[in-house]
Design a protein around this motif. Structure first.
Motif, PDB file in Angstrom:
ATOM      1  N   ILE A   1      -4.273   1.557   6.080  1.00  0.00           N
ATOM      2  CA  ILE A   1      -4.400   2.891   5.494  1.00  0.00           C
ATOM      3  C   ILE A   1      -4.274   3.954   6.569  1.00  0.00           C
ATOM      4  O   ILE A   1      -3.549   4.943   6.406  1.00  0.00           O
ATOM      5  CB  ILE A   1      -5.754   2.986   4.771  1.00  0.00           C
ATOM      6  CG1 ILE A   1      -5.704   1.932   3.685  1.00  0.00           C
ATOM      7  CG2 ILE A   1      -6.038   4.411   4.292  1.00  0.00           C
ATOM      8  CD1 ILE A   1      -6.483   2.103   2.509  1.00  0.00           C
TER       9      ILE A   1
ATOM     10  N   VAL B   1      -3.676   7.419   0.390  1.00  0.00           N
ATOM     11  CA  VAL B   1      -3.295   6.095  -0.082  1.00  0.00           C
ATOM     12  C   VAL B   1      -4.040   5.876  -1.401  1.00  0.00           C
ATOM     13  O   VAL B   1      -5.235   5.618  -1.426  1.00  0.00           O
ATOM     14  CB  VAL B   1      -3.668   4.999   0.935  1.00  0.00           C
ATOM     15  CG1 VAL B   1      -3.334   3.619   0.363  1.00  0.00           C
ATOM     16  CG2 VAL B   1      -2.901   5.225   2.229  1.00  0.00           C
ATOM     17  N   LYS B   2      -3.302   6.077  -2.506  1.00  0.00           N
ATOM     18  CA  LYS B   2      -3.946   6.042  -3.818  1.00  0.00           C
ATOM     19  C   LYS B   2      -3.845   4.682  -4.464  1.00  0.00           C
ATOM     20  O   LYS B   2      -4.545   4.398  -5.423  1.00  0.00           O
ATOM     21  CB  LYS B   2      -3.265   7.047  -4.741  1.00  0.00           C
ATOM     22  CG  LYS B   2      -3.445   8.481  -4.332  1.00  0.00           C
ATOM     23  CD  LYS B   2      -2.610   9.301  -5.275  1.00  0.00           C
ATOM     24  CE  LYS B   2      -2.546  10.743  -4.885  1.00  0.00           C
ATOM     25  NZ  LYS B   2      -1.549  11.417  -5.723  1.00  0.00           N
ATOM     26  N   SER B   3      -2.880   3.869  -4.025  1.00  0.00           N
ATOM     27  CA  SER B   3      -2.738   2.594  -4.726  1.00  0.00           C
ATOM     28  C   SER B   3      -2.401   1.475  -3.765  1.00  0.00           C
ATOM     29  O   SER B   3      -1.801   1.673  -2.705  1.00  0.00           O
ATOM     30  CB  SER B   3      -1.664   2.695  -5.812  1.00  0.00           C
ATOM     31  OG  SER B   3      -0.426   2.940  -5.224  1.00  0.00           O
ATOM     32  N   GLY B   4      -2.867   0.304  -4.157  1.00  0.00           N
ATOM     33  CA  GLY B   4      -2.579  -0.901  -3.407  1.00  0.00           C
ATOM     34  C   GLY B   4      -2.424  -2.040  -4.389  1.00  0.00           C
ATOM     35  O   GLY B   4      -2.964  -1.985  -5.496  1.00  0.00           O
ATOM     36  N   SER B   5      -1.657  -3.042  -4.012  1.00  0.00           N
ATOM     37  CA  SER B   5      -1.503  -4.179  -4.918  1.00  0.00           C
ATOM     38  C   SER B   5      -1.383  -5.466  -4.124  1.00  0.00           C
ATOM     39  O   SER B   5      -1.018  -5.460  -2.939  1.00  0.00           O
ATOM     40  CB  SER B   5      -0.274  -4.000  -5.801  1.00  0.00           C
ATOM     41  OG  SER B   5       0.883  -4.017  -5.006  1.00  0.00           O
ATOM     42  N   HIS B   6      -1.705  -6.541  -4.788  1.00  0.00           N
ATOM     43  CA  HIS B   6      -1.686  -7.853  -4.156  1.00  0.00           C
ATOM     44  C   HIS B   6      -1.184  -8.840  -5.188  1.00  0.00           C
ATOM     45  O   HIS B   6      -1.540  -8.756  -6.361  1.00  0.00           O
ATOM     46  CB  HIS B   6      -3.115  -8.222  -3.722  1.00  0.00           C
ATOM     47  CG  HIS B   6      -3.216  -9.555  -3.065  1.00  0.00           C
ATOM     48  ND1 HIS B   6      -3.502 -10.707  -3.763  1.00  0.00           N
ATOM     49  CD2 HIS B   6      -3.046  -9.926  -1.772  1.00  0.00           C
ATOM     50  CE1 HIS B   6      -3.505 -11.734  -2.907  1.00  0.00           C
ATOM     51  NE2 HIS B   6      -3.220 -11.289  -1.700  1.00  0.00           N
TER      52      HIS B   6
ATOM     53  N   ASP C   1      -7.446  -3.925   6.549  1.00  0.00           N
ATOM     54  CA  ASP C   1      -7.015  -3.027   5.476  1.00  0.00           C
ATOM     55  C   ASP C   1      -7.234  -1.560   5.858  1.00  0.00           C
ATOM     56  O   ASP C   1      -6.389  -0.702   5.598  1.00  0.00           O
ATOM     57  CB  ASP C   1      -7.742  -3.364   4.172  1.00  0.00           C
ATOM     58  CG  ASP C   1      -7.221  -4.672   3.567  1.00  0.00           C
ATOM     59  OD1 ASP C   1      -6.144  -5.132   4.006  1.00  0.00           O
ATOM     60  OD2 ASP C   1      -7.869  -5.230   2.670  1.00  0.00           O
ATOM     61  N   ASP C   2      -8.357  -1.267   6.490  1.00  0.00           N
ATOM     62  CA  ASP C   2      -8.618   0.099   6.958  1.00  0.00           C
ATOM     63  C   ASP C   2      -7.502   0.614   7.855  1.00  0.00           C
ATOM     64  O   ASP C   2      -7.119   1.780   7.790  1.00  0.00           O
ATOM     65  CB  ASP C   2      -9.894   0.114   7.824  1.00  0.00           C
ATOM     66  CG  ASP C   2     -11.141   0.056   6.981  1.00  0.00           C
ATOM     67  OD1 ASP C   2     -11.092   0.561   5.855  1.00  0.00           O
ATOM     68  OD2 ASP C   2     -12.154  -0.514   7.461  1.00  0.00           O
TER      69      ASP C   2
ATOM     70  N   TRP D   1       0.881  -1.175   0.000  1.00  0.00           N
ATOM     71  CA  TRP D   1       0.000   0.000   0.000  1.00  0.00           C
ATOM     72  C   TRP D   1       0.910   1.214   0.000  1.00  0.00           C
ATOM     73  O   TRP D   1       1.900   1.255   0.735  1.00  0.00           O
ATOM     74  CB  TRP D   1      -0.867   0.026   1.252  1.00  0.00           C
ATOM     75  CG  TRP D   1      -1.776  -1.154   1.416  1.00  0.00           C
ATOM     76  CD1 TRP D   1      -1.460  -2.341   2.001  1.00  0.00           C
ATOM     77  CD2 TRP D   1      -3.147  -1.268   0.979  1.00  0.00           C
ATOM     78  NE1 TRP D   1      -2.548  -3.187   1.961  1.00  0.00           N
ATOM     79  CE2 TRP D   1      -3.609  -2.553   1.348  1.00  0.00           C
ATOM     80  CE3 TRP D   1      -4.026  -0.402   0.329  1.00  0.00           C
ATOM     81  CZ2 TRP D   1      -4.895  -2.994   1.071  1.00  0.00           C
ATOM     82  CZ3 TRP D   1      -5.319  -0.842   0.068  1.00  0.00           C
ATOM     83  CH2 TRP D   1      -5.744  -2.128   0.434  1.00  0.00           C
TER      84      TRP D   1
END
Lengths: 458, 480
Positions: B135, B54-59, B131-132, B47
C-alpha cells in the motif's frame, strides 16, 4: 425466485444445472456470508458460479479437438464499515471457503476508508425475479456435434475451388448458473445456456490468401442458424475479400457493416460507464441531456428480452434491471452505473454492475444496399482490427478491411487501410441506421452510415 | 524443484507415482501419439489505488488438472478443478475418447525428470512484501506522479502478483515441474490544461518479487514516465494520414515484431498452411540487417520460462537470420507433425486450456546505426516511441499496432508531438522495408500480455531503433 426449465424433453433429466446444484450453491454463498459476519464484517456479498459444456472442432473433414469444460468459482466481497476486501477460489471445500473469506477480511484491514463503497442500496434489490427463458440445455452428444460441424465446414469447402484451406468449424454448447447473495437478505440464481456454431475458411487467388468467418449463437439450439447457412456465409465472406488492394489516402463517408457496427456503440457504452465518468476518464463526462447524435437516433437498453444474450433480471449487485432509454432523439438520457459510481456521481445505480444488458439502436428503413445507395461513393467496412480507441479524448484510429463503393455499388475489396476520426464526430455523423440488425451480441445494431472519416492507405 | 512441486501439488491429494501410473494408463492408449496431465496451482493478488487511496484489494486461488490425449492432428481434452483421483480419472477418460481407443490399464512408467537451469526465483512474490508496504508503495507512486506537475488530475496505480506451481506428467515418462513468480505495476495519469485532458501510462514487472519495484527507484520512475507521456500528449497535434517513413523507438515498439512476424511464425498456423509465412522457410522475408529471435531463457523476464507448459526447456530460437526465415516456433504436437524438434514454445493460459505454440520474449538483435543518425536520415516522417496494443490477421498478413506517443520528423529533426494513431502494414513485407537498424537494443519493461484463441499469456518484446520506409499511418490529417 423463478427458474426456467428446459423445453426440449430428455435434456431436463440430463442437465447438470438443476435444483440440487442451485441449492448447493445457495448454501455455499450463505455459508460464506455467515462466516464473514462472524468475522465481524458489517456487510458482505458473495457469488458462486458453475458451468459445464463441451466444444468440438472439425478441420478438413476430420475431428481436430474435443474439449470438455467444467468450471466453478466462488467470490466474496466483505465490508468492515467503509473498508472492503475481495477474494475468490475455484475450490469449494470447507477449508478453501474459510481461507477465502479470511483472505477477503484480511485485505479489508489494509484498504482505505471509502464512504462510497458498500452493497447497493437495499431498496434497489430485485424483489421479483423475472423468468427470461435463458436456460435451454441441448441434449447433443459429441458424435452428433461432430456431424453438425462437419456438414457446416463441408458446405464452406465445397462452395468454390478458391476455398483452399480451412481453420475448421466449431460447435460448442454450454450451460451455467450464477447464484448471488448479499447481507441485505438478497439471494437469487440465474441459469443460462449458450450454444454456438462457427466456421472459418481460407481462400486464395493471385494476390494471396484471405480468411473470414461466420458464426451463429443462441440460448436455445433451435434458434441457431442451420449448419449449411453458417458454412455458406463463411465461404461467401472469405471469397468476397479476395483480390483486395489498398486505397490511396482520402476522406470519405463510410458504412460500418452490422456485425462490426456494434463496436461503435460499444465505445458509447464505455464512455457512459460510471467508472470512466467519476474518474473523468471519458469524453462524455457531464453529457447527460446533451445532443450526442442526430435527432433520428434512438438507443434503448432492454435487459428483459426473452432468450437475449445480454438479458438479466438483476445486475451483479442484485439491483433490479429495467428497460430504459439511453438516447432519445439523439439526446443522452442516462449513464451505465453500478452502486459505487452512482454514489460518486450523486446518482442512483442504473442496474449496470457488470455492464449493459442488450443495448439496441432503433433500426431504420433501409437494408445494407439501401445504405450503400445513400452513401453513393465511400467505404463499406466489414472488418476492424487493433485497438486505437481513446475513451478519454474520443480519438479513433483502427485498422480496417472492406469494399470501395461507387454510386452505391461495390467496386472492389480493400485492405491494409486505417479509418480515423473522433468518436464525438462519428456519433453526430450517423446519417442512417440499417434494418439489418445483428442479434448475436449484447449490442444490437444494423449497419451504420457515417458521414466522414479519414482513410489512410498508400 | 520437482520434489517440492510434487509435495505441494500431489501429496495433499494422495497422488503418488503409482497413482500417476494409473492416471496415465487411463488417459493414454496404443493408438495415440502422446498424452499428458498438467497440474497447476496458482495464487493471484491485486491492489489498486485511485483518488489517493488504495480502496480495493483482491486475492484468488485456482487449481486444477488438464488431461490431454493426442492422436495425429486430433486432441481430446478435459480438466478438473478437483484434485481428487476419481475426478481426474473422469477427465482422463473424457480426453482419451478422441482416440476411440485405450484400454484404461495401469501403465508401468519409469518417470524421469527434466534438466533445465532455473531462470527465476521460486519465491512466492505475494509474500515478498508486507501488505502495508504494498500500500505504501502505491501511495509513493501516486505522490511522485502528483509532485511532477500541477496539471496532474488523476493518478491510478495498481500492483499485482501471481505465484504458480505447475507439474507436467507425460506419457513418455517425463515429469517436469516449474515454479513461476510474476509481478506487475502499472500507473495511469490524467492531466488537464485549459479543459483538454490527456493520459499517459507506464509500468513494468517480471518473474521476481515486489522488491524489483523498489530497486533503483523503478516504481517512482514509472510514475514520472506516465506524467511525461501525458504532458507530451497535451501538446500533440492531429496525426498525419498515409504511407510514410516511420522510425520506431527501442523497446516496447518491438510489438511490431510480435504482430508482423511473430504470430505468423507459430508452428500451428504453418503446419496448417494458413499463415502468410507458410512454406517460406529459407526465403528472404526481411532486409539483411534483420535478425529476430524468440528467447525464453532470459533471466527474470516476464516472457521467460524455465520449461514450457509441455516440459520442454525454454530456448533461444533464431526466427530470421540476416533477413532469411530460419525457424518456426513449435509446441510438441506441431513439431512432431512437421518433423522438427520442439522449441520450448508450448504454452497454455491454465490447466483449463489446451497448449499451443506461443511466443516468449521476441526481439530484434542490435544493428550498427546510432539512433540519432537514423532520425537525421529522415527528411519527413513519423517517430513513434510508445505503443498500446496490436493485432494481426495471420492469413492475409495484415497487422496493426497503435502508437500512444509520436512525433513528426522534419528535415532530420524530431519536431512536434502528434496524437496516437494506428499503424498498419503487411507482415511478410514490412521487414523488407527496414532501412536502418539501431545499435540500441532494449527489451520492454515487462508489460506484455499476448492473446490467441482466447488464451492470454505473459510475453516480452524488444528491438533497437528501426527505420521503416513506407508504413501506413492512420491519422486524421490528409497531407499535401
Amino acid at each position: 425466485m423463478t427458474l426456467s426449465t428446459s423445453k426440449n424433453g430428455s435434456a431436463v433429466t440430463e442437465t447438470y444445472i438443476n435444483d440440487a446444484l442451485q441449492a448447493d450453491l445457495s448454501t455455499l454463498v450463505e455459508s460464506a456470508l455467515a462466516q464473514a459476519k462472524s468475522r465481524g464484517a458489517s456487510s458482505a456479498e458473495a457469488a458462486a458460479h458453475a458451468s459445464r459444456g463441451f466444444s468440438v472442432t472439425v478441420r478438413l473433414g476430420d475431428v481436430e479437438t474435443i474439449e470438455h469444460n467444467r468450471d466453478k468459482s466462488l467470490g466474496i466481497t466483505v465490508f468492515f464499515g467503509d473498508h472492503s476486501g475481495s477474494a475468490s477460489t475455484s475450490d469449494f471445500s470447507p477449508q478453501a471457503v474459510r481461507d477465502t473469506v479470511q483472505a477477503a477480511c484480511s485485505i479489508a484491514r489494509y484498504t482505505a476508508e471509502d464512504p462510497f463503497g458498500g452493497l447497493a442500496d437495499k431498496e434497489q434489490m430485485a424483489t421479483r425475479i423475472l423468468d427470461l427463458d435463458l436456460h435451454h440445455p441441448w441434449d447433443l452428444t459429441v458424435p452428433q456435434a461432430i456431424e453438425v460441424a462437419q456438414s457446416c465446414e463441408q458446405v464452406a469447402r465445397d462452395s468454390d475451388k478458391r476455398i483452399i484451406n480451412s481453420e475448421g468449424a466449431t460447435l460448442s454448447s454450454h450451460e451455467g448458473i450464477e447464484v448471488y447473495a448479499n447481507s441485505h437478505g438478497f439471494l437469487a440464481g440465474q441459469r443460462s445456456s449458450r450454444h454456438s456454431l462457427g466456421c472459418a475458411v481460407v481462400g486464395q487467388d493471385d494476390r494471396g490468401m484471405q480468411r473470414d468467418q461466420w458464426y451463429s449463437v443462441a440460448r436455445r439450439a433451435q434458434d441457431l442458424d442451420l449448419a449449411e447457412t453458417v458454412g455458406a456465409q463463411a465461404a461467401q465472406r472469405t471469397l468476397r475479400r479476395l483480390d483486395a488492394r489498398q486505397l490511396s489516402t482520402r476522406k470519405a463517408p463510410v458504412v460500418f457493416e452490422a456485425p462490426i457496427a456494434s463496436s461503435v456503440l460499444g465505445h458509447l457504452g464505455a464512455a457512459i460507464q460510471g467508472s470512466n465518468l467519476y474518474r473523468k476518464a471519458s469524453f462524455l463526462v457531464d453529457h447527460q441531456g446533451k445532443q450526442l447524435f442526430a435527432p433520428h437516433v434512438q438507443i434503448h437498453e432492454n435487459p428483459h428480452i426473452c432468450r437475449g444474450l445480454g438479458s438479466s433480471a438483476y445486475d451483479n449487485e442484485g439491483v433490479t434491471t429495467h428497460p430504459r432509454d439511453l438516447v432519445t432523439d439523439g439526446i443522452l438520457q442516462g449513464y451505465l452505473l453500478d452502486s459505487y459510481s452512482a454514489r460518486k456521481l450523486g446518482l442512483q445505480s442504473t442496474g449496470n454492475a457488470g455492464g449493459v444488458h442488450n443495448m439496441i439502436i432503433k433500426p431504420g428503413e433501409d437494408n445494407l444496399s439501401g445504405l450503400l445507395a445513400a452513401m453513393g461513393t465511400g467505404l463499406l467496412i466489414t472488418e476492424l482490427i487493433g485497438f486505437g480507441v481513446n475513451i478519454l479524448t474520443g480519438d479513433y484510429s483502427r485498422g480496417a478491411a472492406g469494399f470501395w463503393v461507387e454510386n452505391g455499388e461495390i467496386q472492389h475489396p480493400v485492405d491494409e487501410i486505417t479509418v480515423a476520426g473522433k468518436l464525438q464526430d462519428m456519433f453526430q455523423g450517423i446519417i442512417k441506421v440499417g434494418q439489418d440488425v445483428d442479434i448475436r451480441k449484447n449490442i444490437r445494431t444494423g449497419s451504420l452510415l457515417i458521414d466522414n472519416l479519414t482513410i489512410a492507405g498508400s | 524443484m520437482l520434489e517440492q512441486v510434487k509435495q505441494s501439488l500431489l501429496e495433499p491429494a494422495g497422488i503418488g507415482d503409482s497413482e500417476l501410473d494409473r492416471l496415465i494408463g487411463q488417459l493414454y492408449g496404443p493408438a495415440m501419439d502422446y498424452a499428458d496431465l498438467y497440474f497447476q496451482y496458482s495464487r493471484h493478488e491485486a491492489w489498486s489505488l485511485e483518488e489517493g487511496q488504495v480502496k480495493s484489494g483482491s486475492h484468488s486461488i485456482d487449481q486444477g488438472v488438464g488431461a490431454r490425449a493426442v492422436m495425429g492432428e486430433k486432441s481430446g481434452f478435459a480438466y478438473s478443478d478437483e484434485l481428487q483421483i476419481p475426478a481426474l480419472l473422469d477427465a482422463a477418460r473424457a480426453a482419451r475418447a478422441i482416440a476411440q481407443s485405450g484400454d484404461g490399464k495401469q501403465a508401468a512408467m519409469v518417470w524421469q525428470g527434466v534438466k533445465a537451469p532455473a531462470l527465476y526465483s521460486s519465491l512466492d512474490p505475494l509474500a515478498s512484501l508486507k501488505d502495508d508496504d504494498k500500500i505504501a508503495l502505491l501511495e509513493q507512486v501516486e505522490a511522485e506522479a502528483r509532485a511532477q506537475d500541477t496539471r496532474v488530475k488523476e493518478v491510478m496505480a495498481n500492483v499485482a502478483a501471481s505465484f504458480e506451481q505447475i507439474l507436467v506428467v507425460r506419457s513418455d515418462g517425463v515429469l517436469a515441474a516449474d515454479i513461476r513468480p510474476l509481478v506487475r505495476l502499472n500507473v495511469t495519469v490524467i492531466v488537464e490544461q485549459n479543459g483538454r485532458r490527456e493520459q499517459g501510462h507506464a509500468g513494468g514487472g517480471g518473474r521476481c518479487g515486489y522488491d524489483y519495484f523498489l530497486d533503483s527507484d523503478k516504481a517512482l520512475g514509472y510514475a514520472r514516465e506516465a506524467v511525461r507521456q501525458a504532458l507530451v500528449n497535451l501538446e500533440a497535434d492531429e496525426p498525419p494520414a498515409g504511407s510514410m517513413t516511420v522510425v520506431l523507438g527501442p523497446g516496447w515498439p518491438g510489438i511490431l515484431l510480435h504482430e508482423a512476424i511473430g504470430h505468423g511464425l507459430e508452428g500451428d498456423f504453418n503446419r496448417k498452411g494458413t499463415s502468410a509465412f507458410s512454406g517460406r522457410m529459407g526465403e528472404k522475408v526481411a532486409s539483411d540487417q534483420c535478425t529476430v529471435v524468440d528467447d525464453g531463457t532470459l533471466k527474470d523476464r516476464r516472457g521467460s520460462l524455465t520449461i514450457d507448459d509441455e516440459g520442454t526447456p525454454a530456448q533461444r530460437t533464431v526466427l530470421i537470420e540476416n533477413g532469411i526465415l530460419t525457424a518456426y516456433m513449435q509446441d510438441n504436437m506441431n513439431a512432431r507433425l512437421m518433423n522438427v524438434p520442439p522449441t520450448g514454445n508450448g504454452r497454455r493460459e491454465s490447466y483449463a486450456h489446451l497448449p499451443m505454440p506461443r511466443m516468449t520474449n521476441t526481439f530484434m538483435i542490435a544493428g550498427q546505426y546510432d539512433p540519432q543518425e537514423i532520425i537525421a536520415s529522415v527528411d519527413k516522417g513519423l517517430y513513434a516511441v510508445n505503443f498500446g496494443g496490436g493485432q494481426v490477421d495471420i492469413t492475409s498478413g495484415k497487422f496493426v499496432f497503435s502508437a500512444s506517443e509520436a512525433y513528426l520528423i522534419e528535415h532530420g529533426k524530431v519536431t512536434r508531438p502528434v496524437k496516437g494513431a494506428t499503424l498498419i502494414g503487411n507482415g511478410p513485407d514490412v521487414l523488407t522495408r527496414v532501412a536502418m537498424v539501431g545499435n540500441d537494443l532494449e527489451l520492454d519493461s515487462g508489460v506484455g500480455t499476448c492473446g490467441k484463441e482466447g488464451q492470454s499469456v505473459p510475453v516480452g518484446v524488444g528491438q533497437p531503433t528501426l527505420r521503416i520506409d513506407g508504413l501506413t499511418v492512420g491519422g486524421t490529417q490528409v497531407g499535401d
